[in-house]
Design a protein around this motif. Sequence first.
Motif, mmCIF file in Angstrom:
data_model
loop_
_atom_site.group_PDB
_atom_site.id
_atom_site.type_symbol
_atom_site.label_atom_id
_atom_site.label_comp_id
_atom_site.label_asym_id
_atom_site.label_seq_id
_atom_site.Cartn_x
_atom_site.Cartn_y
_atom_site.Cartn_z
ATOM 1 N N PRO A 50 -2.501 13.008 -5.361
ATOM 2 C CA PRO A 50 -1.470 13.741 -4.821
ATOM 3 C C PRO A 50 -1.272 13.577 -3.306
ATOM 4 C CG PRO A 50 -2.952 14.728 -6.354
ATOM 5 C CD PRO A 50 -3.625 13.560 -6.144
ATOM 6 N N PHE A 51 -0.100 13.456 -3.001
ATOM 7 C CA PHE A 51 0.304 13.078 -1.492
ATOM 8 C C PHE A 51 0.195 14.378 -0.830
ATOM 9 C CE2 PHE A 51 2.794 9.327 -2.874
ATOM 10 C CZ PHE A 51 1.858 8.677 -3.001
ATOM 11 N N LEU A 103 0.688 -1.252 0.094
ATOM 12 C CA LEU A 103 -0.010 0.047 0.028
ATOM 13 C C LEU A 103 0.871 1.378 0.039
ATOM 14 C CD1 LEU A 103 -2.990 -1.117 2.550
ATOM 15 C CD2 LEU A 103 -2.979 -0.656 0.058
ATOM 16 N N GLU A 104 2.168 1.285 0.512
ATOM 17 C CA GLU A 104 2.878 2.220 0.642
ATOM 18 C C GLU A 104 3.511 2.743 -0.665
ATOM 19 O OE1 GLU A 104 6.216 1.921 3.332
ATOM 20 O OE2 GLU A 104 4.814 2.118 5.055
ATOM 21 N N GLY A 105 3.322 1.886 -1.607
ATOM 22 C CA GLY A 105 3.684 2.104 -3.183
ATOM 23 C C GLY A 105 2.284 2.572 -4.038
ATOM 24 N N LEU A 119 -6.327 11.283 2.069
ATOM 25 C CA LEU A 119 -5.293 10.368 1.863
ATOM 26 C C LEU A 119 -5.708 9.092 2.801
ATOM 27 C CD1 LEU A 119 -1.956 12.409 2.005
ATOM 28 C CD2 LEU A 119 -3.432 11.769 0.052
ATOM 29 N N LYS A 120 -6.347 8.989 3.749
ATOM 30 C CA LYS A 120 -6.913 7.898 4.646
ATOM 31 C C LYS A 120 -7.866 7.107 3.832
ATOM 32 C CE LYS A 120 -6.156 9.749 9.138
ATOM 33 N NZ LYS A 120 -6.739 10.399 10.591
ATOM 34 N N THR A 121 -8.823 8.116 3.283
ATOM 35 C CA THR A 121 -10.023 7.294 2.460
ATOM 36 C C THR A 121 -9.283 6.619 1.282
ATOM 37 O OG1 THR A 121 -11.348 9.130 3.134
ATOM 38 C CG2 THR A 121 -11.869 7.803 1.044
ATOM 39 N N GLN A 122 -8.211 7.141 0.560
ATOM 40 C CA GLN A 122 -7.772 6.508 -0.334
ATOM 41 C C GLN A 122 -6.837 5.102 -0.040
ATOM 42 O OE1 GLN A 122 -7.709 7.023 -3.985
ATOM 43 N NE2 GLN A 122 -7.018 5.073 -3.955
ATOM 44 N N ALA A 123 -6.295 5.169 1.216
ATOM 45 C CA ALA A 123 -5.513 4.143 1.584
ATOM 46 C C ALA A 123 -6.438 3.014 2.050
ATOM 47 C CB ALA A 123 -4.598 4.476 2.840
ATOM 48 N N VAL A 124 -7.830 3.360 2.450
ATOM 49 C CA VAL A 124 -8.786 2.385 2.777
ATOM 50 C C VAL A 124 -9.038 1.631 1.689
ATOM 51 C CG1 VAL A 124 -10.968 2.062 3.866
ATOM 52 C CG2 VAL A 124 -9.169 3.016 5.108
ATOM 53 N N THR A 157 8.616 14.443 1.466
ATOM 54 C CA THR A 157 7.537 14.923 2.402
ATOM 55 C C THR A 157 6.072 14.346 2.095
ATOM 56 O OG1 THR A 157 8.715 17.007 2.914
ATOM 57 C CG2 THR A 157 6.288 16.814 3.445
ATOM 58 N N GLY A 158 5.970 14.485 0.785
ATOM 59 C CA GLY A 158 4.576 13.751 0.384
ATOM 60 C C GLY A 158 4.393 12.409 0.614
ATOM 61 N N THR A 159 5.553 11.612 0.302
ATOM 62 C CA THR A 159 5.318 10.209 0.627
ATOM 63 C C THR A 159 5.315 9.724 1.973
ATOM 64 O OG1 THR A 159 7.186 9.671 -1.149
ATOM 65 C CG2 THR A 159 6.877 8.019 0.349
ATOM 66 N N VAL A 160 5.954 10.664 2.729
ATOM 67 C CA VAL A 160 5.696 10.559 4.459
ATOM 68 C C VAL A 160 4.459 10.524 4.836
ATOM 69 C CG1 VAL A 160 6.405 11.502 6.664
ATOM 70 C CG2 VAL A 160 8.350 11.064 4.797
ATOM 71 N N ARG A 161 3.962 11.750 4.205
ATOM 72 C CA ARG A 161 2.258 11.865 4.323
ATOM 73 C C ARG A 161 1.482 10.552 3.920
ATOM 74 N NH1 ARG A 161 -0.545 15.561 2.409
ATOM 75 N NH2 ARG A 161 -1.672 16.031 4.404
ATOM 76 N N TRP A 162 1.805 10.207 2.900
ATOM 77 C CA TRP A 162 1.267 9.006 2.389
ATOM 78 C C TRP A 162 1.142 7.772 3.167
ATOM 79 C CZ3 TRP A 162 -2.913 7.003 0.090
ATOM 80 C CH2 TRP A 162 -2.825 5.656 -0.289
ATOM 81 N N ASN A 163 2.546 7.589 3.577
ATOM 82 C CA ASN A 163 2.859 6.648 4.366
ATOM 83 C C ASN A 163 2.115 6.519 5.921
ATOM 84 O OD1 ASN A 163 4.314 5.559 2.363
ATOM 85 N ND2 ASN A 163 6.197 5.775 3.344
ATOM 86 N N GLY A 164 1.947 8.065 6.070
ATOM 87 C CA GLY A 164 1.209 8.057 7.520
ATOM 88 C C GLY A 164 -0.240 7.710 7.504
#
Length: 624
Positions: free
Chosen positions: A235-236, A228-230, A243-248, A294-301
């Motif tokens: 946009p992050f 999921l991190e990939g 972003l949380k919604t997209q991750a779910v 920074t964007g990737t860190v936000r997405w991974n979060g």
Amino acid sequence: MSTFRRLVTVMLAGLVMFPLVVLPATGAEGDFIVDGGGWGHGVGLSQYGAQGMALAGRSVNQIIDHYYNGAQLSAAQTLSTVPAWVFGENALAVNVASKRNSLDFWVTQGTVDVCHRIEGDDSCSDLGAVTLTVGQRLRVTTQDGETCVRARVADGVVVEGTVVEGDCWLDFRWDDDYDALPENRIQVDGLTWAKGYLALRSHDEPTASESIQQTFDVTVRIGLEDYLEGIAEVPFSWHEEALKTQAVAARSFAVATVAVRGGANGSGRLQDCGCHIRRTTADQVYNGWLGSSTGTVRWNGAVAATADRVVTHPASGQAVVTTFYSSSTGGSTENVEDVFGGPPQPHLKAKNDPWSLDPAVNNPYGTWVVTIPNATVTTALGWEEVRSMRLVAGPPGSRVRFQGVSGGAGVETTWTGWQVRQAFGLRSPYIAAVTREGPPPPPFTDIDTSVHYDDIGYIWRADVTRGCNPPDNTLYCPTEPVTRQQMATFLARVLGLPSSPDEFFVDVAASVHERDINAIAATGVTRGCNPPQNDRFCPERPVTRGEMAAFLVRSFEYEDAGEGDLFVDDDDSIFEGDIDRLATAGVTRGCNPPQNDRYCPNDPVTREQMASFLARAMRAAELP
């Protein structure tokens, strides 16, 4: 390229900047204008809508509940409906490359161990084992369908190689036990991989010649949360709740998809990639190791904050549902059955989506307008004529009805918005309106019975002809012959030629067409009427059909004469070659239908015939 050819090429290229390109391809019939909105299939979550809801203060739970119609979040590992293997270490097989017979693997950081796998055995053979260090490339190639070649590559040159008989089954493994950032990274096809490991598996494929060739697939074997991190779907920089919604949604889509494809123990694979899930929009976009920005860190979060959370629905018995999503809509999502067919699904019902149109989300495709040429619609339907294209239902669930003529009889059919999108390359199935770009009819009162009516209207709308009785110009005089001076003006307008200051002929000073005559002479379209001197143009003499062929061949640079000698009556004509080129280009059909084995090269060209000559040539020039 000659000076003349360069000039004509520029002129013809410039043609697309003039109104010619927006004329309907079938003359009097108008193009169709489609107003719509959104991008993608429109089923389920609207990504721009989720961003809009997040900006409006809605939480991930509220966004999921809205777009998936009463769905809820559940802990995936507590669900009996999900096979346990899905959560195992490096359990998912995600597509990296498919059906290749050569591929480079480049270590960009750390070290990577490559070993030859034995089919049916989890261990690695010592045969051809190698360790790649940073900066080294390994090229894997199959040969003769029987051998696996692995070669070190430096500066694009093979420096050493290992040949292994039999199948190409390789593992690329590295130590991924780290506290912060991955220490070992390998690049394949421009993407970086740093978690899990890469598995290359060859297989035999029959070819058209019935021989067998060996190709291979590459997958990354990775755990669910690392996968999921990939994911790279939005946009992050977006709002945290979006972003949380997209991750779910991405996690739920992955779990529901791989559980079906992998089966009870994960051994199932898609044949086209040897994988559980593709890394493209065919499933969802996965780009491997995305770095440490920074964007990737936000997405991974966002992935970590929603760990193990998936979408379920009471109507599904708390099974993980397939969470379709797309970029945006024109104001409403779609019912799944209207797009993908099949039965309705309670979590994939049409829902209002005003947030996709909220200026705050900067959606570039909230609304759009597309013009579809009438000829394109006619071709797609396979009809002789399309008379109307109208929106009869929706959106959502847009329905478009077509009416026209096929086989000499009136016909009609109705397509879904999705069918219209697929047929004409629209951004979404959300169609809000269809109108017809009705071209104005020509103003001439003397052409109603002419078989050249459509072509006369075509060149009138292109401002090539204005009529024959100025200033009123209510007449076209279709059966009158075209003079050479009139033809000069027609061609100058078609080609967009500027006036020429040079004087080429001694007999045109009194002609109102003098500038146009000099313009076509300057480009080589005309050479004169009294060879070899060619100091006269004969402006008032009617244009013969042979001369018309020469004019058009030079103007539009037709070079292919086909088989030659296409007509029985032009062997003695100096224009025979031009006539054959014109016919091969499809601009003339002959003068004695239906046989059309004669061209009548010495007959004068009438104004209505001239319209068809020009219209055919102009349409051909507009083709890509």
